[in-house]
Write a protein that holds these residues in place. Structure first.
Motif, PDB file in Angstrom:
ATOM      1  N   UNK A  65       0.795  -1.226   0.000  1.00 22.72           N
ATOM      2  CA  UNK A  65       0.000   0.000   0.000  1.00 22.72           C
ATOM      3  C   UNK A  65       0.826   1.274   0.000  1.00 22.72           C
ATOM      4  N   UNK A  66       1.818   1.346   0.863  1.00 23.17           N
ATOM      5  CA  UNK A  66       2.653   2.542   0.924  1.00 23.17           C
ATOM      6  C   UNK A  66       3.449   2.692  -0.364  1.00 23.17           C
ATOM      7  N   UNK A  67       3.993   1.593  -0.862  1.00 25.72           N
ATOM      8  CA  UNK A  67       4.775   1.631  -2.100  1.00 25.72           C
ATOM      9  C   UNK A  67       3.909   2.039  -3.289  1.00 25.72           C
ATOM     10  N   UNK A  68       2.672   1.564  -3.338  1.00 22.14           N
ATOM     11  CA  UNK A  68       1.763   1.930  -4.424  1.00 22.14           C
ATOM     12  C   UNK A  68       1.467   3.428  -4.390  1.00 22.14           C
ATOM     13  N   UNK A  69       1.254   3.972  -3.190  1.00 25.52           N
ATOM     14  CA  UNK A  69       0.995   5.411  -3.064  1.00 25.52           C
ATOM     15  C   UNK A  69       2.220   6.213  -3.487  1.00 25.52           C
ATOM     16  N   UNK A  70       3.411   5.754  -3.102  1.00 22.09           N
ATOM     17  CA  UNK A  70       4.641   6.434  -3.517  1.00 22.09           C
ATOM     18  C   UNK A  70       4.771   6.442  -5.031  1.00 22.09           C
ATOM     19  N   UNK A  71       4.518   5.302  -5.646  1.00 24.20           N
ATOM     20  CA  UNK A  71       4.619   5.216  -7.107  1.00 24.20           C
ATOM     21  C   UNK A  71       3.649   6.183  -7.777  1.00 24.20           C
ATOM     22  N   UNK A  72       2.429   6.228  -7.295  1.00 26.29           N
ATOM     23  CA  UNK A  72       1.438   7.109  -7.894  1.00 26.29           C
ATOM     24  C   UNK A  72       1.803   8.578  -7.692  1.00 26.29           C
ATOM     25  N   UNK A  73       2.201   8.924  -6.460  1.00 22.05           N
ATOM     26  CA  UNK A  73       2.538  10.317  -6.169  1.00 22.05           C
ATOM     27  C   UNK A  73       3.735  10.821  -6.953  1.00 22.05           C
ATOM     28  N   UNK A  74       4.782  10.011  -7.019  1.00 23.62           N
ATOM     29  CA  UNK A  74       6.022  10.446  -7.682  1.00 23.62           C
ATOM     30  C   UNK A  74       5.944  10.282  -9.190  1.00 23.62           C
ATOM     31  N   UNK A  75       5.491   9.111  -9.654  1.00 19.31           N
ATOM     32  CA  UNK A  75       5.545   8.825 -11.091  1.00 19.31           C
ATOM     33  C   UNK A  75       4.353   9.362 -11.876  1.00 19.31           C
ATOM     34  N   UNK A  76       3.189   9.372 -11.273  1.00 22.14           N
ATOM     35  CA  UNK A  76       1.989   9.809 -12.004  1.00 22.14           C
ATOM     36  C   UNK A  76       1.685  11.278 -11.732  1.00 22.14           C
ATOM     37  N   UNK A  77       1.629  11.649 -10.456  1.00 20.97           N
ATOM     38  CA  UNK A  77       1.293  13.033 -10.118  1.00 20.97           C
ATOM     39  C   UNK A  77       2.483  13.976 -10.241  1.00 20.97           C
ATOM     40  N   UNK A  78       3.688  13.441 -10.173  1.00 20.68           N
ATOM     41  CA  UNK A  78       4.881  14.276 -10.314  1.00 20.68           C
ATOM     42  C   UNK A  78       5.089  15.265  -9.182  1.00 20.68           C
ATOM     43  N   UNK A  79       4.829  14.829  -7.936  1.00 15.89           N
ATOM     44  CA  UNK A  79       5.059  15.742  -6.811  1.00 15.89           C
ATOM     45  C   UNK A  79       6.513  16.210  -6.816  1.00 15.89           C
ATOM     46  N   UNK A  80       6.725  17.422  -6.339  1.00 15.92           N
ATOM     47  CA  UNK A  80       8.081  17.984  -6.309  1.00 15.92           C
ATOM     48  C   UNK A  80       8.746  17.812  -4.958  1.00 15.92           C
ATOM     49  N   UNK A  81       7.950  17.510  -3.926  1.00 19.50           N
ATOM     50  CA  UNK A  81       8.459  17.381  -2.574  1.00 19.50           C
ATOM     51  C   UNK A  81       7.881  16.107  -1.979  1.00 19.50           C
ATOM     52  N   UNK A  82       8.734  15.372  -1.268  1.00 18.96           N
ATOM     53  CA  UNK A  82       8.301  14.140  -0.601  1.00 18.96           C
ATOM     54  C   UNK A  82       8.775  14.222   0.845  1.00 18.96           C
ATOM     55  N   UNK A  83       7.821  14.288   1.764  1.00 19.07           N
ATOM     56  CA  UNK A  83       8.100  14.502   3.182  1.00 19.07           C
ATOM     57  C   UNK A  83       7.706  13.266   3.980  1.00 19.07           C
ATOM     58  N   UNK A  84       8.623  12.793   4.815  1.00 22.88           N
ATOM     59  CA  UNK A  84       8.289  11.782   5.821  1.00 22.88           C
ATOM     60  C   UNK A  84       8.127  12.551   7.120  1.00 22.88           C
ATOM     61  N   UNK A  85       6.917  12.487   7.696  1.00 27.77           N
ATOM     62  CA  UNK A  85       6.641  13.265   8.901  1.00 27.77           C
ATOM     63  C   UNK A  85       6.356  12.348  10.083  1.00 27.77           C
ATOM     64  N   UNK A  86       7.330  12.267  10.996  1.00 24.55           N
ATOM     65  CA  UNK A  86       7.119  11.597  12.263  1.00 24.55           C
ATOM     66  C   UNK A  86       6.487  12.570  13.244  1.00 24.55           C
ATOM     67  N   UNK A  87       6.243  12.100  14.466  1.00 22.57           N
ATOM     68  CA  UNK A  87       5.640  12.996  15.452  1.00 22.57           C
ATOM     69  C   UNK A  87       5.931  12.526  16.866  1.00 22.57           C
ATOM     70  N   UNK A  88       5.758  13.435  17.819  1.00 25.48           N
ATOM     71  CA  UNK A  88       5.908  13.124  19.237  1.00 25.48           C
ATOM     72  C   UNK A  88       4.784  12.200  19.677  1.00 25.48           C
ATOM     73  N   UNK A  89       5.042  11.421  20.687  1.00 24.36           N
ATOM     74  CA  UNK A  89       4.065  10.513  21.284  1.00 24.36           C
ATOM     75  C   UNK A  89       3.531   9.486  20.294  1.00 24.36           C
ATOM     76  N   UNK A  90       4.365   9.018  19.393  1.00 22.31           N
ATOM     77  CA  UNK A  90       3.937   8.041  18.398  1.00 22.31           C
ATOM     78  C   UNK A  90       3.783   6.665  19.043  1.00 22.31           C
ATOM     79  N   UNK A  91       2.604   6.081  18.901  1.00 23.00           N
ATOM     80  CA  UNK A  91       2.345   4.752  19.455  1.00 23.00           C
ATOM     81  C   UNK A  91       3.215   3.678  18.818  1.00 23.00           C
ATOM     82  N   UNK A  92       3.520   3.825  17.530  1.00 27.96           N
ATOM     83  CA  UNK A  92       4.391   2.856  16.860  1.00 27.96           C
ATOM     84  C   UNK A  92       5.798   2.903  17.420  1.00 27.96           C
ATOM     85  N   UNK A  93       6.312   4.090  17.654  1.00 35.83           N
ATOM     86  CA  UNK A  93       7.644   4.249  18.245  1.00 35.83           C
ATOM     87  C   UNK A  93       7.638   3.671  19.661  1.00 35.83           C
ATOM     88  N   UNK A  94       6.594   3.967  20.407  1.00 31.98           N
ATOM     89  CA  UNK A  94       6.462   3.439  21.766  1.00 31.98           C
ATOM     90  C   UNK A  94       6.464   1.905  21.732  1.00 31.98           C
TER      91      UNK A  94
END
Length: 181
Positions: A65-94
């Motif tokens: 799912x994540x890879x498919x979204x990346x492919x669509x965003x970068x290859x089809x939509x041609x986004x110019x910026x790709x941001x990975x946004x983490x955050x404080x109090x992340x349950x996954x990190x915990x």
């Protein structure tokens, strides 16, 4: 929102989407990328998952799912910026630091294993957040079309962190997170 921005939504319906930025963000309900970046409809292409993890590139079938979204965003939509946004109090990190809840073993534990080598024992939560964002950035660059777009200068890849307590948005550099807003 739709009634207040009816004209904008109608224009997006007619012309299609052309977002300038793609954000990989955590599923956490407190961290909405459109709110954090004060973006309107059509400005961001967003994929959300636990801990904003990006798996490494992998060929072949399966559910990516994540890879498919990346492919669509970068290859089809041609986004110019790709941001990975983490955050404080992340349950996954915990979960990586202290173990996942017993009710989240089927999918959360294997998903978080993507970051097993990045999150070492003894890291603080903020250090672990930075380690996971760095890992996701490294994994983004394993996708051939992301690496080539970044090398060509048509795609800017960056890591960020949102602090829920303070509202501070920070950008990741070699030393850690530097506040930008």
């Amino acid at each position: 929102t739709w009634p207040l921005q009816r004209a904008r939504y109608q224009a997006l319906a007619e012309a299609g989407q052309r977002p300038h930025t793609m954000v990989v963000a955590c599923s956490d309900s407190r961290v909405d990328p459109a709110t954090v970046f004060d973006a309107g409809p059509g400005e961001l292409f967003v994929v959300r998952n636990v801990a904003a993890l990006v798996p490494p590139w992998q060929s072949g079938g399966g559910y990516h799912g994540t890879s498919a979204a990346l492919e669509f965003g970068v290859r089809v939509l041609g986004v110019q910026r790709l941001v990975v946004m983490g955050h404080a109090q992340c349950g996954g990190i915990h979960a990586m630091l202290h173990g996942a809840p017993s009710a989240a073993q089927d999918f959360v534990v294997p998903w978080m294993a993507i970051a097993r080598d990045a999150v070492r024992p003894g890291l603080s939560e903020t250090e672990a957040e930075a380690a996971v964002v760095r890992l996701s950035l490294t994994n983004l660059r394993t996708f051939p079309w992301i690496a080539s777009a970044e090398a060509a200068g048509t795609l800017n890849v960056m890591g960020m962190r949102f602090d829920i307590h303070t509202g501070i948005l920070s950008q990741l550099d070699d030393l850690g997170f530097i506040a930008v807003r």
